[in-house]
Design a protein around this motif. Structure first.
Motif, PDB file in Angstrom:
ATOM      1  N   ARG A 297      13.017   0.802 -19.816  1.00  0.00           N
ATOM      2  CA  ARG A 297      12.205   1.083 -21.007  1.00  0.00           C
ATOM      3  C   ARG A 297      12.296  -0.068 -22.013  1.00  0.00           C
ATOM      4  O   ARG A 297      11.284  -0.483 -22.580  1.00  0.00           O
ATOM      5  CB  ARG A 297      12.675   2.391 -21.643  1.00  0.00           C
ATOM      6  CG  ARG A 297      11.908   2.807 -22.881  1.00  0.00           C
ATOM      7  CD  ARG A 297      12.495   4.078 -23.458  1.00  0.00           C
ATOM      8  NE  ARG A 297      11.790   4.516 -24.645  1.00  0.00           N
ATOM      9  CZ  ARG A 297      12.185   5.512 -25.429  1.00  0.00           C
ATOM     10  NH1 ARG A 297      13.296   6.176 -25.131  1.00  0.00           N
ATOM     11  NH2 ARG A 297      11.493   5.840 -26.494  1.00  0.00           N
TER      12      ARG A 297
ATOM     13  N   PRO B 289       4.764   3.411 -18.810  1.00  0.00           N
ATOM     14  CA  PRO B 289       5.678   4.339 -19.488  1.00  0.00           C
ATOM     15  C   PRO B 289       4.979   5.198 -20.535  1.00  0.00           C
ATOM     16  O   PRO B 289       4.034   4.741 -21.208  1.00  0.00           O
ATOM     17  CB  PRO B 289       6.691   3.403 -20.157  1.00  0.00           C
ATOM     18  CG  PRO B 289       6.564   2.108 -19.436  1.00  0.00           C
ATOM     19  CD  PRO B 289       5.150   2.006 -19.013  1.00  0.00           C
TER      20      PRO B 289
ATOM     21  N   GLU C 235       6.103   6.018 -23.343  1.00  0.00           N
ATOM     22  CA  GLU C 235       6.300   5.441 -24.678  1.00  0.00           C
ATOM     23  C   GLU C 235       5.223   4.405 -24.998  1.00  0.00           C
ATOM     24  O   GLU C 235       4.739   4.332 -26.130  1.00  0.00           O
ATOM     25  CB  GLU C 235       7.688   4.795 -24.775  1.00  0.00           C
ATOM     26  CG  GLU C 235       8.847   5.780 -24.675  1.00  0.00           C
ATOM     27  CD  GLU C 235       9.129   6.205 -23.251  1.00  0.00           C
ATOM     28  OE1 GLU C 235       8.631   5.534 -22.302  1.00  0.00           O
ATOM     29  OE2 GLU C 235       9.825   7.221 -23.068  1.00  0.00           O
TER      30      GLU C 235
END
Length: 891
Positions: free
Chosen positions: A311, A412, A414
């Protein structure tokens, strides 16, 4: 925010100087300087090292004896709970360094307070008029020490509540009040009605925890016999103050990384706009975090610590793209981060090549999918940006669409949220999590499970637990005493037949799971009880024997015999020594730089993970297997010796990266073959292994390969199983063993021929069915629309049919549904560009139809597919399509 003018009188210190002065100051006060612990903590309940005190938690809990009475450290820490604030505030970070001084039952409040003030005012030279402190509202002792001993005016001491000034290790155990030192950027504003939580004016620099109480499970607090001190000072925060800069990022700890990133982007940090500076701050912070994570043994993956690393890397790449950087960037930034920190953390230099190669691979892998994912996301967001009526809810990307981006394109959540937020669009996170449910049920074969209940039970025993004496290297049985007992994870005095128990013994021959080797099996036998032991785990140096009382009653204080299962022990010994031989063979034949990245040594097999950028060929695997078997047949003796770790390294002993070693280590030596630091159990001669066989080789993460193999008695089991399979095939095919391969090849050719014939027939049938559907075309709002059911085709066939039908319509919409299996539905919606402009969105429509059928899906405005599990509702879904398209096209 800028400092007030008078702060210029402070002598500027570099980050390295601040760290060094802190450690030297406390060393002069009798503290032992200890090295930073790994970001991978020993505490199984914590994913990463999040605080400076974490390595000392077992000492504070009374589970481990202190090695020194007082210590001081510069501890690297990593937190991601406030990751969205990184770069947007002055002081939020993922990676940071916590300077701390600790007392383990030695000095207490008076010394801690006096030294903290001396450090701040004398060593760092902070003006007294700029310092304020907080104390717990009920801690009169601390208040008086600050006022009378230090001489701080009462108006500069604030009493604060339990939510901010009281620390505890958990619901039970050691706890105590805190006292914090704050720096005032604007002392000229006076002390009337001040709020220490106002981070525009104040910054908390130093937190002193007075660990003086113990809290029981009913919330009662009683004084500890040994009172402790635990403190923390953020290096980055102190650097901001002493260097007179407006935020932590512009200190010499991070600014060089941001400057390097700005240069690559053709920018100057000081002249960049606010958005660009935010991206540079994110890049600077995350670059420090990723180099330390990889240096401590974390590899990028989709679970646990590996996901944290992945991440962070992807956020670096994403923000570099926002700055216009299209080239590979993470290795260049990592080089700067390593140079900044390597003098203090030498493992960064030692692991430099691993860090750079891991980042290179991970970024290249991400860039392959990033462009495609961004384009698809742009298509998904485009219709959501249409002006909406004020009373309508804010636009939101569906959880299914966000999941498709993640699952299919590696995009992702996010980043989806960040990009959507930039356009004022939300994301249905709850829907995404629903779609992720199946993915979260991943195989746990490669991961240890944590029994939190047992952990809490052990924590509650606190000072009652003492390190277990392990005597299993030379003894298979021993008479010992039950020192503690848990039933179902809770402390107990007795356990009866049928109870699942966790038993702690004074001495034990049972090996506790560690270093990849699983725990022993066996039994505990007393005059009135028998406990079958299925596993042994270790928390710090306390061995926990997991088992079940088969008969009688087990009590704390009982004397009994602890006996390991010798057959299981011999199997695991063979596999463990074979693992050492395997690593030696890989280094000799494949690459001398190969290093262990994880292992499992079990009764039935071994698993060895190692760093290697490519798959091994069949010939290479055979060579490795042959080499290991050659060493086995050569009957090499093995010996285990305890020696100083420096001596072991000087002799060339290999340490498993990520393992934690004390000053004295156990070295397993197979002369001329292998020498490794290892606490496991082994055969006394390689001949005892018998035979070694590689079962498989595969990739488990970027740059990490895995070999699974068997040795000793497990090879016999394997051969017996394979022999039974061959005999069964011989009976079925009416063939001899050496004829089976040819017979299977013949059958495969026959199946291929039949499959081709069947596929041709299915294609012809599907084409005929598809052409027949043209008779069902209807006109809605002047537009050709086809809504129909087409059974007997798979999802690809359905897509082909929809595309063909739309090409025949020219401008229009096609909605098709099929039932390819008893409990399965597939749907597809295709729309021409003109229909999208009129308000038709294939992705949104197919998601709504799939929901009717108990499923979900989504995609682009012009084409989208979905699935469901309730075929009986397919007709209702197609009726809904008719309703929705009528509403859009006739409006």
């Amino acid at each position: 925010m800028t400092s007030s003018p008078s702060s210029s009188a402070i002598t500027a210190l570099s980050g390295d100087q601040i760290r060094q002065k802190f450690l030297e100051f406390y060393a002069a006060k009798g503290h032992t300087i200890l090295p930073s612990a790994s970001l991978i903590p020993e505490d199984p309940t914590v994913l990463l090292t999040i605080a400076g005190m974490l390595p000392f938690k077992p000492i504070f809990l009374g589970q481990q004896p202190r090695t020194v009475p007082r210590a001081t450290t510069a501890q690297k820490c990593l937190r991601t709970n406030d990751i969205e604030n990184v770069g947007r505030t002055a002081r939020h970070h993922t990676f940071f360094e916590m300077l701390g001084n600790f007392s383990f039952g030695d000095y207490f409040k008076a010394e801690a307070i006096a030294w903290a003030w001396e450090l701040m005012t004398t060593v760092y030279g902070l003006p007294e008029e700029r310092l304020l402190v907080s104390v717990f509202e009920k801690d009169d002792e601390a208040f008086e020490l600050w006022h009378r001993q230090v001489g701080l005016p009462k108006e500069r001491i604030q009493r604060m509540g339990e939510d901010s000034n009281f620390w505890s290790a958990g619901p039970t155990g050691p706890c105590g009040p805190c006292s914090e030192i704050y720096y005032d950027f604007y002392p000229e504003k006076g002390l009337d009605a001040i709020d220490l939580d106002d981070d525009r004016r104040f910054i908390e620099l130093y937190n002193l925890v007075f660990m003086e109480l113990n809290q029981d499970d009913e919330g009662h607090r009683t004084p500890l016999n040994a009172k402790n001190i635990d403190t923390g000072m953020g290096l980055e925060r102190m650097a901001q103050v002493l260097q007179g800069v407006p935020n932590n990022y512009e200190t010499d700890l991070i600014l060089p990384i941001m400057t390097a990133a700005a240069t690559l982007a053709g920018l100057t940090y000081s002249r960049a706009n606010a958005s660009q500076q935010t991206s540079l701050k994110v890049i600077g912070d995350h670059s420090r975090a990723v180099v330390h994570l990889i240096a401590d043994g974390v590899s990028a993956s989709n679970v646990g610590r590996g996901y944290v690393l992945r991440r962070l890397i992807r956020r670096i790449v994403r923000h570099s793209r926002l700055l216009g950087i299209s080239d590979i960037i993470t290795p260049q930034l990592a080089t700067v981060a390593i140079e900044l920190a390597a003098p203090v953390y030498p493992n960064l230099q030692e692991r430099r090549s691993v860090i750079l190669s891991e980042l290179q691979r991970e970024e290249e892998q991400f860039l392959k999918t990033l462009d495609r994912g961004e384009k698809l996301l742009a298509d998904m967001l485009a219709p959501l940006k249409r002006p909406k009526h004020k009373k309508q809810k804010a636009a939101q990307l569906s959880g299914r669409d966000a999941f498709i981006l993640f699952d299919t394109y590696g995009f992702p959540l996010e980043l989806t949220q960040e990009i959507a937020a930039e356009q004022g669009i939300g994301v249905d996170v709850a829907g995404f999590e629903t779609c992720m449910a199946e993915q979260r049920q991943r195989s746990q074969a490669a991961h240890e499970t944590i029994d939190i209940t047992v952990q809490e039970g052990l924590d509650s025993l606190g000072e009652e637990l003492h390190p277990t004496e392990f005597c299993g290297y030379n003894q298979s049985a021993v008479t010992t005493t039950v020192t503690a007992l848990l039933v179902g994870g809770h402390p107990a005095e007795t356990a009866a037949a049928g109870d699942n128990v966790q038993v702690i013994l004074a001495q034990t021959p049972f090996y506790a799971e560690s270093g990849g080797q699983i725990g022993d099996r066996g039994y505990l036998a007393g005059t009135d009880c028998l406990v079958r032991i299925a596993d042994v785990q270790k928390q710090r140096e306390v061995f926990i024997h997991y088992g079940k009382v088969e008969r009688g009653t087990l009590k704390v204080g009982d004397r009994l015999t602890a006996q390991i299962d010798l057959s299981c022990r011999r199997r695991v010994q063979a596999h463990h020594t074979a693992t050492h031989l395997l690593q030696a063979a890989l280094k000799k034949l494949i690459d001398e730089n190969i290093a262990q990245a994880g292992s499992l040594v079990a009764f039935d097999r071994l698993r060895f993970d190692f760093n290697c950028p490519r798959a091994l060929s069949h010939d290479e695997l055979q060579q490795v297997e042959d080499q290991v078997n050659a060493w086995i047949s050569e009957s090499h003796p093995t010996s285990a010796t305890i020696m100083a770790i420096n001596e072991a390294k000087a002799k060339g002993a290999i340490a498993m990266f990520g393992e934690k070693y004390g000053e004295q280590v156990r070295v397993l030596d197979i002369p001329g073959v292998s020498m490794e630091l290892c606490g496991g159990t082994h055969v006394s001669n390689t001949a005892e292994i018998g035979l070694f066989k590689i079962i498989s080789e595969s990739g488990v993460a970027a740059g990490i390969r895995r070999i699974e193999a068997i040795a000793g008695a497990a090879v016999r089991d394997y051969l017996q199983q394979r022999d039974a399979i061959v005999r069964n095939l011989c009976d079925r095919f009416k063939a001899k063993p050496d004829e089976i391969l040819e017979r299977v090849s013949q059958l495969q050719e026959e199946v291929k021929t039949k499959q081709k014939q069947l596929a041709q027939l299915n294609t012809e049938l599907a084409l005929a069915k598809t052409q027949a559907l043209l008779g069902d075309v209807q006109t809605i709002g002047g537009t050709a629309v086809l809504i129909s059911r087409l059974d007997g085709v798979d999802p690809q066939g359905l897509k082909t049919a929809a595309e063909w039908l739309l090409s025949k319509l020219g401008q229009g919409v096609v909605v098709l549904g099929t039932q390819p299996a008893p409990a399965k539905v597939n749907l597809i919606v295709t729309a021409s560009a003109e229909m999208v402009q009129r308000g038709v969105h294939a992705g949104q429509l197919v998601a709504e139809l799939a929901k009717v059928c108990g499923g979900g899906g989504g995609g682009r405005p012009t084409m989208a597919q979905a699935g469901g599990s309730q075929p009986e509702k397919l007709a209702a879904a197609l009726d809904l399509a008719q309703t929705r398209l009528t509403a859009v096209l006739e409006s």
